[in-house]
Design a protein around this motif. Structure first.
Motif, PDB file in Angstrom:
ATOM      1  N   LEU A 213       3.121 -16.921  38.488  1.00 46.41           N
ATOM      2  CA  LEU A 213       3.938 -17.918  39.176  1.00 46.41           C
ATOM      3  C   LEU A 213       5.412 -17.582  39.035  1.00 46.41           C
ATOM      4  N   THR A 214       5.790 -17.240  37.820  1.00 46.59           N
ATOM      5  CA  THR A 214       7.195 -16.966  37.538  1.00 46.59           C
ATOM      6  C   THR A 214       7.665 -15.729  38.285  1.00 46.59           C
TER       7      THR A 214
ATOM      8  N   VAL B  87       6.450 -14.293  41.038  1.00 54.80           N
ATOM      9  CA  VAL B  87       6.536 -14.527  42.481  1.00 54.80           C
ATOM     10  C   VAL B  87       7.725 -15.434  42.806  1.00 54.80           C
ATOM     11  N   SER B  88       7.858 -16.507  42.046  1.00 53.20           N
ATOM     12  CA  SER B  88       8.929 -17.458  42.341  1.00 53.20           C
ATOM     13  C   SER B  88      10.294 -16.832  42.149  1.00 53.20           C
ATOM     14  N   THR B  89      10.497 -16.167  41.043  1.00 53.40           N
ATOM     15  CA  THR B  89      11.842 -15.666  40.769  1.00 53.40           C
ATOM     16  C   THR B  89      12.213 -14.510  41.689  1.00 53.40           C
TER      17      THR B  89
ATOM     18  N   PHE C 221      11.095 -14.389  45.060  1.00 53.62           N
ATOM     19  CA  PHE C 221      11.257 -14.863  46.434  1.00 53.62           C
ATOM     20  C   PHE C 221      12.243 -16.018  46.594  1.00 53.62           C
ATOM     21  N   ILE C 222      12.416 -16.811  45.553  1.00 49.64           N
ATOM     22  CA  ILE C 222      13.342 -17.939  45.703  1.00 49.64           C
ATOM     23  C   ILE C 222      14.756 -17.457  46.007  1.00 49.64           C
ATOM     24  N   PRO C 223      15.306 -16.467  45.276  1.00 47.67           N
ATOM     25  CA  PRO C 223      16.652 -16.009  45.626  1.00 47.67           C
ATOM     26  C   PRO C 223      16.705 -15.378  47.025  1.00 47.67           C
ATOM     27  N   LEU C 224      15.646 -14.642  47.387  1.00 45.97           N
ATOM     28  CA  LEU C 224      15.645 -14.005  48.704  1.00 45.97           C
ATOM     29  C   LEU C 224      15.661 -15.062  49.811  1.00 45.97           C
TER      30      LEU C 224
END
Lengths: 319, 319, 319, 319, 319
Positions: free
Chosen positions: E262-263, E265-267, E269-272
């Motif tokens: 989770l971490t 993938v999230s870290t 794609f969230i900034p992108l």
């Protein structure tokens, strides 16, 4: 408050209420005289009439749940606890037993119905009571009190089984508190029963002279029985600990599942959203935007990514 | 700092301060002479006057909370601990008791008020003091010290109940520290009370000769009482452990709830946001965009998805 | 490597280095002859001169930290351990004590300064040394070794207090390792002290004949003292376990807080972002977009949602 | 399969293979006759020749790792276990020792090389063997077996140290399984060594008559040695438990770190993305959009928010 | 329900069903008379014919799984439990053994096949039965019952090994419940076997006179054997605890992995997604949007960020 005398020999029997303890002495020519006193208000009278030692009364007054056995020169004193259920919780009730010559004196807080079957047997001449002496009566009283622990343990056991199935279904908030309450009750039982072992050891060593050989065999068996009951208590305790463990594991399994779903949903949609973000940008020159089937191509791409993810999660065993 | 003598026989009584321990010897024709010394400053004087062994004083000086019973040829030495509360914490106070012939010598750090009721009883001729010897006085002193542990235990018990309800409401940060403090206090009580058992065992075996049969029965009862008190301590300990467990379970329940909400909100909105992302893309050819009710259709679709999710979560028991 | 003899009687005293152990025998007309040997290199010489049993030397050679007491027909052998701190860790040092007639032989790895105060007292004629026999010297040596454990325990205790305040402030990574090290040291102390109890029990039963009644009282008190020290060790152990628990709870509290913040931020902004997503869609017909104050209405709506969320979180106690 | 006899007296020595156990009897005029049998196939022959009790053979056949000591009228039977390492795991090997008059009979599964040094010493006339009787040989055999446990324990200890440094570096999946294997090996050692204590207690009480006073001292020392070895095992056990704890704490630290990073990244970018969402909305009237430096202002605003967040996290100690 | 008599002497043997227990007395001139009764319905008949004490029958009736040994003047009573598997769970079955003179009376709930090999041996004159007395038969019966525990333990052991490999593969929900069931079975075995030790201690002390020296050796060996079996049980218990620990660790490893993904993938794609958000804003003046290769530059930038992140995670060991 009431005092009753049960006096019996092989061939006669007599039971009546008495006003003063002194009246009990008149029955001393029976082979056994059982004086039962409700409540602990007549300690000083008891001391006067039978000459029991002060320490005995001190023990009665400040007892807090520990069984006691005290042997004096010509009498024996036992302090036991009956356990009963009151409004869903276990309570205990002091019971004092004295054995002096052919006299057995019992005291208890509430008019005890544990001893009723014994009274019945004596009255009807059933069992061995009439043939045996006061020591056998003492044994029978002990036996009745201890045997009465069993249904309490069975109730605890069935409540634990209930709880177990509740835990396996899901965690209403009450569950943990209930397990703790049961555990406390088990410890309560344990604290009541465990000191009995020591009391019996004392009885067997210092109290030998108060019991005939015949009766001693009964006491022996009762001693073994107590150990057995204690083992049941111990196994209940283990079960309760098992319940707690099961409870925690259920919670952690649940957290696991929740996090798993969060992860699956997030890791599928976050990258997809990123892609939509790309084609939502307003750059003047983005060749894909002008393609005839760009939109459908992007949708298809996203679908493939999602399917790939799902396949990966399924392979991991998360779905 | 002060030294007082209480000398009494069946029919006379005398109490006064003395300057030097030697003065106490003048009262030796009373049946009991009780010398009380405040503070432990007069050890050498004590040694001189009564001829106690050096080891006794060594034991007093380096004691760290363990009860001691030492039997010598013609005297008995006991080192006990009174427990009292000071600014919210438990403290202990050394108390030395010597029994030599008809002399009882007690020493304590603070002018002890635990012994005041005994002094009163002796003065007024109440109780059995005047009829009995110095051995009974020693018993009474022990009894007073030990009986005084009970209110401490009750205070701990009521504080634990308070804490339990606090834990069940929510976790202010102080809670864990408080549980640990209570646990430490329980261990403190345990360490004070437990060695008493061994001391009493010693008293019963090696110290028999110092006590008359009558008094020995009292000591016996007191011995049983200590075991009972110790059981209370043990049950407090179990309770404290239960509190810690309850505390941790409350925390993990909370984490669970937080994560659940995060998951519910995320898994509902992340897919929806993805859909808005799709229709926010700038592809030139996206047929849905031109539909008359495309916007409303998409809103309806998203609403249905959200409702479906909510239904799923409710079925899972997460809402 | 050096060997020294301390020989003394009531009125004379003599101390000198000797070359060979045989020389020590010349002082045998003093009431006590104390031979101190640095290092364990002279075992065979010792065997020859004093005729000690082989098993004694086997015990010395393969000792691994367990105190030993061996009684032979005319001599007594004790193997003890001194504990000292070396570069932040606890080390132990073998110390052998022999008592044969009026000879006391001590052996130790390093030139021990634990015994220096005793040497001083003997030299100056202080204390009871000169008046008493070799058995009293043995007691004093034991006492010195055991008394020396106390400062070690106090150091451990103060380090634990330090650690506790560190844990409560925050978790630098070293903390857990430090707790483990302290726990290991406590176990080290325990393993050194615990077998002393058995050695003393042996001394009291089999070794009686080596000690006069007077000295036995001292030994008794020392025995009690050891039990007391052991209790301190046990309480240290409980404290160390408490530290570990506190440490874990601090970590889990921290995780809790982190997750809480993540949840609060996510659950506030994810729905809001969804709303902006809606109005970022490119549907041709979206009536709200054309409204005069549509933009401000949507901002206001989002603000209200955020405030509602914050209110909810505050009510939950998460903010 | 082979049987060998070692017979020796003070001044002669003899060693040879024999065909039948009966042949061993011919050497009975030596002071010690040691018969060594490889394998347990000759039980019935042994019974016939030496008349050992059936129960002995039952014990040999169904032994599962527990040391046994059985004393009969004129012979002594010991069943011990040698421990050796085989393909990375610990194995045990039964060893039976009989002592009857001047005969010592040993049986073992594999041709044991633990006893080789003893054979060498006897052959060369080293040590005390030739001067002492069969009881001393039995002691020496026991000593050899037990001494052989030490290197096993040392190997375990060094493997634990390895594991500890591995845990502190990071958790390859194997670690936990390795800790469990070590723990099992420690328990294996414990189960092998612990019953030795009881066997020795039996030897000391019931088996006294088989050993001379001189040899008994050796046995005594060996007894103490076993206790010491057992303590080493116990401390290994504590260490293994410490390893497990350390392992779990490392995992939970790691989870903590992962979640922290997730939280930091999410709480910084989610609000920022929300802001971009706002200005990505398609409302017709959004005044900021027309501002000259609106874009740069929004970028600056987002930068400030991000910096503020970073500052907050740094203050919290999360970065 | 059926009663059978096996009577044998050195040279004759006789086995037949009998109607009434009295008939058994006719065989009393054989050296051993073994009466086997199926079921516990004939207690009163037994009492009449052999004159056994009432307490014995009380013990039989209220036994709950605890082995009992009761010694009377001229007879011995043993209550044991056979364990067998029934529909996947362990059950126990009471077995009573009486020894009176040359009579051995056994009672059991089901027609026991544990004793069949003994019957066979007697019938065929194998083993030592015919040569020895009734005491040897009692030993053999005990031996048969206890030896029968071994296969139960082996079954438990093999099921634990199965479970272990299951745990290491993954956690189907059943696993924890299975571990708990196994643990309960181990405790069940323990509770059955442990009291045997006490019963044997009693046999050895109070029951000596019932056994000849020869047979006592067998009992001794059996006693040791029980201790050995108990150790196996204890080691099973440790293993079961190890399984639970392993299970929990597997779960927490899994949670760890899920959160890690989770971490990651999230870290990534969230900034992108934030960047795409920026260029999706509708500000009128955003210079980058007009650049020729703005789009490709932004894509490249995002790719670099993603690669940087991946590199960071790989370095952290999360991928």
């Amino acid at each position: 408050m009431s005092k009753t005398v049960f006096a019996y020999s092989k061939d006669r029997f007599m039971g009546q209420k008495i006003e003063s303890l002194k009246d009990a002495l008149e029955f001393r020519d029976h082979s056994v005289v059982w004086v039962n006193i409700d409540g602990f208000d007549h300690l000083s009278e008891l001391k006067e009439v039978f000459g029991f030692h002060d320490a005995v009364f001190k023990a009665i007054v400040r007892s807090k749940g520990r069984v006691k056995a005290m042997m004096f020169e010509d009498y024996l004193f036992l302090l036991l606890y009956q356990i009963y259920e009151l409004s869903g919780g276990l309570k205990r009730e002091k019971t004092a037993i004295f054995l002096k010559d052919n006299f057995v004196i019992t005291m208890q807080e509430r008019a005890g119905d544990v001893f009723n079957p014994i009274r019945e047997s004596i009255r009807k001449g059933e069992g061995l009571f009439r043939e045996k002496g006061a020591d056998y009566l003492v044994f029978a009283l002990l036996d009745a009190i201890i045997e009465n622990y069993i249904p309490m343990l069975e109730r605890i056991s069935s409540r634990m089984e209930e709880l177990e199935s509740k835990i396996l279904k899901g965690d209403d908030e009450e569950t943990l508190r209930r397990i703790h309450r049961i555990r406390r009750e088990i410890l309560f039982m344990r604290r009541t029963i465990f000191p009995l072992l020591e009391a019996f050891r004392k009885l067997e060593i210092d109290g030998r002279r108060f019991f005939e050989q015949e009766t001693r065999e009964y006491l022996d068996e009762l001693h073994e029985h107590i150990m057995e009951v204690l083992e049941v208590v111990e196994s209940h305790r283990e079960m309760a600990n098992g319940l707690i463990e099961m409870y925690y594991s259920t919670i952690s399994m649940k957290t696991n599942e929740i996090i798993r779903i969060l992860t699956v949903v997030s890791t599928i949609f976050i990258p997809l959203t990123f892609i939509t973000g790309i084609y939502g940008m307003n750059f003047h020159y983005m060749p894909e935007l002008g393609w005839r089937y760009g939109y459908f191509a992007s949708l298809t791409g996203m679908l493939l990514i999602a399917l790939g993810m799902l396949y990966y999660f399924r392979k991991k065993g998360w779905l």
